[in-house]
Design an enzyme around this catalytic site. Sequence first.
Site, mmCIF file in Angstrom:
data_model
loop_
_atom_site.group_PDB
_atom_site.id
_atom_site.type_symbol
_atom_site.label_atom_id
_atom_site.label_comp_id
_atom_site.label_asym_id
_atom_site.label_seq_id
_atom_site.Cartn_x
_atom_site.Cartn_y
_atom_site.Cartn_z
ATOM 1 N N SER A 135 0.784 -1.231 0.000
ATOM 2 C CA SER A 135 0.000 0.000 0.000
ATOM 3 C C SER A 135 0.819 1.286 0.000
ATOM 4 C CB SER A 135 -0.967 0.019 1.187
ATOM 5 O OG SER A 135 -0.272 0.033 2.411
ATOM 6 N N LYS A 158 -5.448 4.566 8.717
ATOM 7 C CA LYS A 158 -4.376 5.306 8.051
ATOM 8 C C LYS A 158 -4.635 6.811 8.072
ATOM 9 C CE LYS A 158 -2.795 1.456 5.241
ATOM 10 N NZ LYS A 158 -2.662 0.832 3.910
#
Length: 348
Positions: free
Chosen positions: A242, A287
């Site tokens: 990611s 996140k």
Amino acid sequence: MSRRALALMVAGFLTVVLALFGAMLPVPYVALSPGPTENTIGDANGKPVITIDGHQTYPTDGKLSLVTVAYQGGPDNRLDLLTALRGWANPSIAVVPEEAIFPRTSSLEQVEQENTQEMSDSQQWATAAALNALKVPIEESVSVAQTDKGAPADGKLKPGDVIIAVDGTPVTALESVATAVQKHKAGDPVKFTVRRGGSSTDVTLTAGKADDGRTVVGVRMQTSYKFPFKVDISVGDVGGPSAGLMFSLGIYDKLTPGSITGGKSVAGTGTIDPAGNVGPIGGIEQKMVGAKAAGATVFLTPADNCGDAVKAVPQGLRLVKVETLSGAIKALDTLRTGSGDVPACTAG
């Protein structure tokens, strides 16, 4: 003390003991929480996250931070019920079934190996994407990632072998190897020409048949790249794919004059492929919390994650929708200059 009072006291004591015992019971869940951030154009553990040798680089400022998700629990260290309940009550923590992170078909070691390989691949693809965006020529080749145990290729083809040709036909892409193998029937010889240790060699395999009837040799392949200069990425104990987008932006920023952040603290996430396409990731809520805590004011969000992101975005964090590396660069340029509209995430 009356018998009734004694009975109530004993019952109360047993209830407390049972509650405490129950709270300590392990449960098959994993708690996901905001993990550390790393500035891809800065340093980590006393060394640059991105080091480029053999090509001119330029000063940068601001931040281009990758964000991570930390987890607690797993097959070898399960959460207790009390910790899981605390996680469910905390909006910045997601408590998910264990098999969502650790599939029952994979061991903990296999999951960790896959995460490590995905991180390695994302660094290669991020470098390729950045150089492609800058029109820097790169060489591509198809190489052996691994072979299936007991398959025709097992012990004959080795990880790192570069596949030059199959049956004398030059290999130009991953698909061309599969196409060449599919021309055969089970039991046919298939000749691979590979580059190994600086020299070419021919390896003949006997084709097999998969359960679905396809002709196979049991080799897993990957696209490898030879870059005209060295790009090294070091982020320590971080796995998964990611961070690809932020690696690409960090490389691009270092190879171009000026600063694409305009001095802003930018964070973001998203997978990347060599063509620069940005893909979705997991743990977007955690996140964003990590990005905000690290001081970010802008968060680059994969388009496919926008729906979830807008529902949980921390106050003061601007979501910018990105689908490609070039789109992310353009959005940052627009933010820096104030010269136009920036794609935004919407609930729809």
